[in-house]
Design a protein around this motif. Structure first.
Motif, PDB file in Angstrom:
ATOM      1  N   ASP A  99       0.858  -1.235   0.055  1.00 46.46           N
ATOM      2  CA  ASP A  99      -0.017  -0.047  -0.229  1.00 46.46           C
ATOM      3  C   ASP A  99       0.672   1.196   0.238  1.00 46.46           C
TER       4      ASP A  99
ATOM      5  N   LYS B 209      -2.141   0.343  -3.616  1.00 42.19           N
ATOM      6  CA  LYS B 209      -3.157  -0.290  -3.589  1.00 42.19           C
ATOM      7  C   LYS B 209      -2.596  -1.618  -2.990  1.00 42.19           C
ATOM      8  N   ILE B 210      -3.637  -2.491  -2.404  1.00 43.70           N
ATOM      9  CA  ILE B 210      -3.526  -3.834  -1.812  1.00 43.70           C
ATOM     10  C   ILE B 210      -3.925  -4.847  -2.687  1.00 43.70           C
TER      11      ILE B 210
ATOM     12  N   ASP C   5      -8.814  -1.766   1.243  1.00 45.68           N
ATOM     13  CA  ASP C   5      -8.589  -1.667   2.619  1.00 45.68           C
ATOM     14  C   ASP C   5      -9.782  -2.392   3.519  1.00 45.68           C
TER      15      ASP C   5
ATOM     16  N   PRO D 220      -2.598   5.915   3.241  1.00 48.74           N
ATOM     17  CA  PRO D 220      -2.192   4.440   2.974  1.00 48.74           C
ATOM     18  C   PRO D 220      -2.808   3.817   4.193  1.00 48.74           C
TER      19      PRO D 220
END
Length: 176
Positions: free
Chosen positions: A20, A25-26, A79, A158
């Motif tokens: 992140d 982004k995850i 998230d 983040p």
């Protein structure tokens, strides 16, 4: 001493936080593999239906705790999915605790980012723009309904970092 499920979870949320930070982004593959791994570990750890219900309840709790923030555009979908994965590992009660701690840490991270980037002035302007009609109405000034123009964003945070910090905090504090 931490058990295997907690150690694996800490490794996964640390990877999510680093990703992140680096890419903002995850990855879904991290979330899906974590969910599957949590399910397998729970199935191996006890009677067939008890761990499955614990996994499912934790997943749903984690998901639905942050879903309203996503719907209000205050948080990214990755998230929300990360919080669901955390709940899958630790269950609904721990997911609630981690969500609260993560929210507090997310607020601290947001304030620090505002101060470091110098965008605190923009957030102040946004707050004034949002609150001014309310304050005028409360003071008795008649106002015509006027749609608010969207305020300029001061950026996102983040949040995977906040979730990782919250997870580590709750897991470690549960062992103290």
């Amino acid at each position: 001493m931490l058990n295997a499920i907690e150690v694996i979870l800490i490794c996964l949320v640390a990877q999510a936080a680093l990703t992140d930070l680096a890419m903002r982004k995850i990855p879904n593959v991290l979330i899906l593999s974590g969910l599957l791994l949590a399910l397998i570990l729970h199935l191996l750890s006890g009677p067939p239906w008890a761990p499955l219900s614990h996994w499912l309840a934790g997943t749903m709790a984690g998901f639905f705790l942050f879903l309203p923030l996503y719907l209000l555009r205050g948080m990214a979908a990755g998230d929300v999915k990360l919080m669901a994965m955390v709940g899958a590992f630790l269950g609904p009660w721990a997911a609630l605790q981690i969500a609260v701690v993560s929210s507090l840490m997310g607020g601290v991270i947001a304030l620090l980012m505002l101060l470091v980037t110098g965008r605190w002035r923009q957030i102040w302007r946004n707050l004034v723009q949002i609150c001014q009609p309310l304050l005028l109405r409360l003071s008795g000034v008649p106002l015509l309904p006027v749609p608010l123009e969207p305020a300029a964003s001061v950026g996102g945070i983040p949040y995977g970092v906040a979730i990782a910090c919250g997870t580590v905090s709750v897991v470690v504090l549960n062992h103290c």
